[in-house]
Design a protein around this motif. Structure first.
Motif, PDB file in Angstrom:
ATOM      1  N   SER A 158      -3.585  -3.861  15.542  1.00  0.00           N
ATOM      2  CA  SER A 158      -4.240  -4.331  14.313  1.00  0.00           C
ATOM      3  C   SER A 158      -3.388  -4.008  13.085  1.00  0.00           C
ATOM      4  O   SER A 158      -3.341  -4.782  12.127  1.00  0.00           O
ATOM      5  CB  SER A 158      -5.632  -3.710  14.171  1.00  0.00           C
ATOM      6  OG  SER A 158      -5.554  -2.327  13.928  1.00  0.00           O
ATOM      7  N   ASP A 159      -2.694  -2.851  13.099  1.00  0.00           N
ATOM      8  CA  ASP A 159      -1.788  -2.510  11.991  1.00  0.00           C
ATOM      9  C   ASP A 159      -0.716  -3.580  11.847  1.00  0.00           C
ATOM     10  O   ASP A 159      -0.407  -4.044  10.749  1.00  0.00           O
ATOM     11  CB  ASP A 159      -1.097  -1.163  12.252  1.00  0.00           C
ATOM     12  CG  ASP A 159      -2.054   0.022  12.210  1.00  0.00           C
ATOM     13  OD1 ASP A 159      -2.929   0.035  11.331  1.00  0.00           O
ATOM     14  OD2 ASP A 159      -1.910   0.926  13.051  1.00  0.00           O
ATOM     15  N   TYR A 177      -2.229  -6.876  10.431  1.00  0.00           N
ATOM     16  CA  TYR A 177      -2.410  -6.854   8.971  1.00  0.00           C
ATOM     17  C   TYR A 177      -1.063  -6.997   8.263  1.00  0.00           C
ATOM     18  O   TYR A 177      -0.935  -7.705   7.263  1.00  0.00           O
ATOM     19  CB  TYR A 177      -3.096  -5.557   8.527  1.00  0.00           C
ATOM     20  CG  TYR A 177      -4.586  -5.563   8.727  1.00  0.00           C
ATOM     21  CD1 TYR A 177      -5.388  -6.565   8.180  1.00  0.00           C
ATOM     22  CD2 TYR A 177      -5.215  -4.550   9.447  1.00  0.00           C
ATOM     23  CE1 TYR A 177      -6.768  -6.574   8.359  1.00  0.00           C
ATOM     24  CE2 TYR A 177      -6.586  -4.551   9.638  1.00  0.00           C
ATOM     25  CZ  TYR A 177      -7.362  -5.560   9.084  1.00  0.00           C
ATOM     26  OH  TYR A 177      -8.718  -5.561   9.264  1.00  0.00           O
ATOM     27  N   ARG A 202      -4.617 -10.369   7.337  1.00  0.00           N
ATOM     28  CA  ARG A 202      -6.057 -10.446   7.585  1.00  0.00           C
ATOM     29  C   ARG A 202      -6.345 -10.352   9.081  1.00  0.00           C
ATOM     30  O   ARG A 202      -5.497 -10.668   9.919  1.00  0.00           O
ATOM     31  CB  ARG A 202      -6.647 -11.752   7.047  1.00  0.00           C
ATOM     32  CG  ARG A 202      -6.183 -13.000   7.782  1.00  0.00           C
ATOM     33  CD  ARG A 202      -6.793 -14.271   7.189  1.00  0.00           C
ATOM     34  NE  ARG A 202      -8.250 -14.268   7.248  1.00  0.00           N
ATOM     35  CZ  ARG A 202      -9.027 -14.962   6.435  1.00  0.00           C
ATOM     36  NH1 ARG A 202      -8.497 -15.716   5.487  1.00  0.00           N
ATOM     37  NH2 ARG A 202     -10.346 -14.921   6.555  1.00  0.00           N
ATOM     38  N   ILE A 203      -7.547  -9.904   9.419  1.00  0.00           N
ATOM     39  CA  ILE A 203      -8.093 -10.020  10.772  1.00  0.00           C
ATOM     40  C   ILE A 203      -9.525 -10.496  10.592  1.00  0.00           C
ATOM     41  O   ILE A 203     -10.375  -9.758  10.077  1.00  0.00           O
ATOM     42  CB  ILE A 203      -8.055  -8.677  11.543  1.00  0.00           C
ATOM     43  CG1 ILE A 203      -6.607  -8.232  11.794  1.00  0.00           C
ATOM     44  CG2 ILE A 203      -8.799  -8.814  12.873  1.00  0.00           C
ATOM     45  CD1 ILE A 203      -6.489  -6.883  12.489  1.00  0.00           C
ATOM     46  N   PHE A 210     -11.768  -9.634   7.486  1.00  0.00           N
ATOM     47  CA  PHE A 210     -11.133  -8.537   6.754  1.00  0.00           C
ATOM     48  C   PHE A 210      -9.792  -9.010   6.201  1.00  0.00           C
ATOM     49  O   PHE A 210      -8.842  -9.241   6.950  1.00  0.00           O
ATOM     50  CB  PHE A 210     -10.932  -7.310   7.660  1.00  0.00           C
ATOM     51  CG  PHE A 210     -12.207  -6.704   8.156  1.00  0.00           C
ATOM     52  CD1 PHE A 210     -13.029  -5.977   7.304  1.00  0.00           C
ATOM     53  CD2 PHE A 210     -12.599  -6.863   9.483  1.00  0.00           C
ATOM     54  CE1 PHE A 210     -14.216  -5.412   7.763  1.00  0.00           C
ATOM     55  CE2 PHE A 210     -13.784  -6.300   9.952  1.00  0.00           C
ATOM     56  CZ  PHE A 210     -14.598  -5.577   9.079  1.00  0.00           C
ATOM     57  N   HIS A 267      -4.410   4.375  11.642  1.00  0.00           N
ATOM     58  CA  HIS A 267      -5.745   4.917  11.894  1.00  0.00           C
ATOM     59  C   HIS A 267      -5.814   5.722  13.201  1.00  0.00           C
ATOM     60  O   HIS A 267      -6.883   6.163  13.597  1.00  0.00           O
ATOM     61  CB  HIS A 267      -6.798   3.797  11.909  1.00  0.00           C
ATOM     62  CG  HIS A 267      -6.562   2.760  12.952  1.00  0.00           C
ATOM     63  ND1 HIS A 267      -5.858   1.608  12.711  1.00  0.00           N
ATOM     64  CD2 HIS A 267      -6.913   2.697  14.255  1.00  0.00           C
ATOM     65  CE1 HIS A 267      -5.790   0.878  13.802  1.00  0.00           C
ATOM     66  NE2 HIS A 267      -6.434   1.523  14.770  1.00  0.00           N
ATOM     67  N   GLY A 279     -13.438   6.207  11.323  1.00  0.00           N
ATOM     68  CA  GLY A 279     -14.630   5.514  10.826  1.00  0.00           C
ATOM     69  C   GLY A 279     -15.678   6.490  10.318  1.00  0.00           C
ATOM     70  O   GLY A 279     -16.187   7.309  11.077  1.00  0.00           O
ATOM     71  N   PHE A 336     -13.411   2.644   7.052  1.00  0.00           N
ATOM     72  CA  PHE A 336     -12.553   2.701   8.231  1.00  0.00           C
ATOM     73  C   PHE A 336     -11.099   2.621   7.810  1.00  0.00           C
ATOM     74  O   PHE A 336     -10.688   1.678   7.133  1.00  0.00           O
ATOM     75  CB  PHE A 336     -12.881   1.569   9.215  1.00  0.00           C
ATOM     76  CG  PHE A 336     -12.356   1.848  10.599  1.00  0.00           C
ATOM     77  CD1 PHE A 336     -13.125   2.541  11.519  1.00  0.00           C
ATOM     78  CD2 PHE A 336     -11.070   1.457  10.960  1.00  0.00           C
ATOM     79  CE1 PHE A 336     -12.639   2.827  12.780  1.00  0.00           C
ATOM     80  CE2 PHE A 336     -10.575   1.742  12.223  1.00  0.00           C
ATOM     81  CZ  PHE A 336     -11.354   2.433  13.144  1.00  0.00           C
ATOM     82  N   THR A 371      -8.596  -0.620   7.269  1.00  0.00           N
ATOM     83  CA  THR A 371      -9.341  -1.876   7.314  1.00  0.00           C
ATOM     84  C   THR A 371      -9.674  -2.220   5.863  1.00  0.00           C
ATOM     85  O   THR A 371     -10.339  -1.433   5.195  1.00  0.00           O
ATOM     86  CB  THR A 371     -10.629  -1.746   8.149  1.00  0.00           C
ATOM     87  OG1 THR A 371     -10.273  -1.492   9.507  1.00  0.00           O
ATOM     88  CG2 THR A 371     -11.463  -3.009   8.087  1.00  0.00           C
ATOM     89  N   ASP A 373      -9.997  -0.301   2.667  1.00  0.00           N
ATOM     90  CA  ASP A 373      -9.818   1.146   2.846  1.00  0.00           C
ATOM     91  C   ASP A 373      -8.398   1.482   3.306  1.00  0.00           C
ATOM     92  O   ASP A 373      -7.892   0.898   4.264  1.00  0.00           O
ATOM     93  CB  ASP A 373     -10.817   1.683   3.888  1.00  0.00           C
ATOM     94  CG  ASP A 373     -12.257   1.365   3.511  1.00  0.00           C
ATOM     95  OD1 ASP A 373     -12.544   1.281   2.311  1.00  0.00           O
ATOM     96  OD2 ASP A 373     -13.092   1.207   4.428  1.00  0.00           O
ATOM     97  N   ARG A 411     -15.274  -0.831  18.220  1.00  0.00           N
ATOM     98  CA  ARG A 411     -14.674   0.489  18.049  1.00  0.00           C
ATOM     99  C   ARG A 411     -15.288   1.502  19.008  1.00  0.00           C
ATOM    100  O   ARG A 411     -15.158   1.377  20.212  1.00  0.00           O
ATOM    101  CB  ARG A 411     -14.747   0.928  16.587  1.00  0.00           C
ATOM    102  CG  ARG A 411     -13.991  -0.003  15.649  1.00  0.00           C
ATOM    103  CD  ARG A 411     -14.279   0.297  14.186  1.00  0.00           C
ATOM    104  NE  ARG A 411     -13.546  -0.596  13.297  1.00  0.00           N
ATOM    105  CZ  ARG A 411     -13.890  -0.844  12.047  1.00  0.00           C
ATOM    106  NH1 ARG A 411     -14.975  -0.284  11.513  1.00  0.00           N
ATOM    107  NH2 ARG A 411     -13.170  -1.654  11.297  1.00  0.00           N
TER     108      ARG A 411
END
Length: 335
Positions: free
Chosen positions: A25-26, A29, A34-35, A38, A48, A75, A97, A100, A103, A277
């Motif tokens: 996911s890092d 982004y 975006r994902i 988000f 994270h 989270g 989170f 995300t 944040d 998660r």
């Protein structure tokens, strides 16, 4: 590098970061901004999957002190809503989170976080293992949702980091046989290394053919399928492969709309469950790591100092190895 060192609030701690793993996911982004819903609108710190050392505690913090080594649960619910009250705080719409949007994450030298979501690491659990608790938690949560138990036959679709942690946890929870599929022979070799009983390299088989191969190597259809790719054909194979009355857990996230043989699942009473998660997993993971009941060390294949973060992200983007780990503290050689 030039950001000011933050001051912890009454219920927060300031950490000097040590190990931070890079997640898919890092990279997403970083590449796409975006994902799903988000969207990155302002500069955002990534990271994270992390561990570090407490350097300062807020006035209300009693369970941690400077010098404590901790793993960070990324989270943190912002308010005590119905989901928190029922113990499923991961579903709280107000959750903070790490990494995300909007944040910030914790891929930095210093980072402050809610003290309640920082967990002290025993002396025999390394910083790297502490950072790996985050992906490990996905496996714990998924296998709990799947109700893996003594003697379960389990099919894990995908042999990336999340597929591998599901293999580790499924075996830990009593699975008698775990079969893993993937396109990559090297990733399937890693699955064998962490405890998979059977592996199937998928080439251009149809979903029904994949399901048939799974049944063939297990000697029966699996009661549980854990789908870790999000790829449409793999979700289809997961439905066809799962035994009637069994459970398919969707862990991997792909396109918003997916075509699946839903009638096949419905008439065979295959339960389809999602996961988001994890919740209440850090104490479990720490206990497993401290007791040496599981070994996650083979998952880390690459290490980079924070100064070479771009190189680390490029390595992850290319799909090399399994887990890429960044070292944020140049003075500490402790893994």
């Amino acid at each position: 590098e030039n950001r000011p060192i933050p001051e912890p609030g009454p219920n927060e701690v300031l950490l000097r970061m040590h190990s931070v793993g890079i997640c898919g996911s890092d990279v997403h982004y970083w590449q796409h901004g975006r994902i799903g819903d988000f969207v990155v609108k302002d500069p955002m710190v990534l990271g994270h999957e992390a561990s570090g050392t407490v350097v300062k505690v807020g006035s209300g913090v009693t369970h941690l002190k400077p010098g404590d080594r901790v793993a960070i649960e990324p989270g943190v619910p912002r308010e005590m809503d119905e989901f928190c009250k029922s113990g499923r705080y991961n579903l709280s719409p107000t959750i903070f989170f790490c990494a995300t949007p909007p944040d910030d994450g914790n891929l930095c030298r210093y980072y402050k976080h809610s003290a309640s979501y920082c967990y002290k690491l025993p002396d025999n659990v390394t910083f790297e293992e502490g950072a790996l608790i985050e992906p490990l938690s996905v496996g714990i949560h998924a296998c709990k949702r799947a109700e893996v138990t003594l003697g379960s036959k389990v099919f894990v679709s995908g042999s990336g980091p999340i597929g591998l942690v599901n293999v580790i946890i499924a075996k830990m929870m009593g699975a008698a046989a775990v079969v893993v599929t993937d396109l990559s022979a090297s990733r399937l070799q890693k699955a064998k290394e962490v405890g998979a009983d059977f592996t199937i390299q998928v080439k251009n088989e149809t979903p029904q053919e994949v399901a048939s191969k799974v049944e063939s190597v297990l000697g029966c259809m699996p009661e549980i399928t854990v789908e870790c790719t999000g790829v449409q054909a793999c979700i289809q194979a997961g439905i066809y492969a799962t035994r009637s009355g069994g459970t398919l857990v969707l862990v991997g996230l792909g396109p918003e709309m997916v075509t699946v043989p839903i009638v096949n699942a419905a008439v065979r009473e295959v339960d389809i469950r999602g996961i988001f998660r994890y919740c209440n997993t850090w104490p479990v993971a720490i206990a497993l790591l401290a007791s040496k009941r599981i070994n996650v060390k083979p998952l880390v294949t690459h290490r980079f100092p924070l100064e070479k973060a771009l190189e680390a992200f490029e390595t992850t983007k290319r799909g090399e190895g399994v887990k890429v780990m960044l070292k944020c503290d140049p003075t500490d050689q402790n893994p």
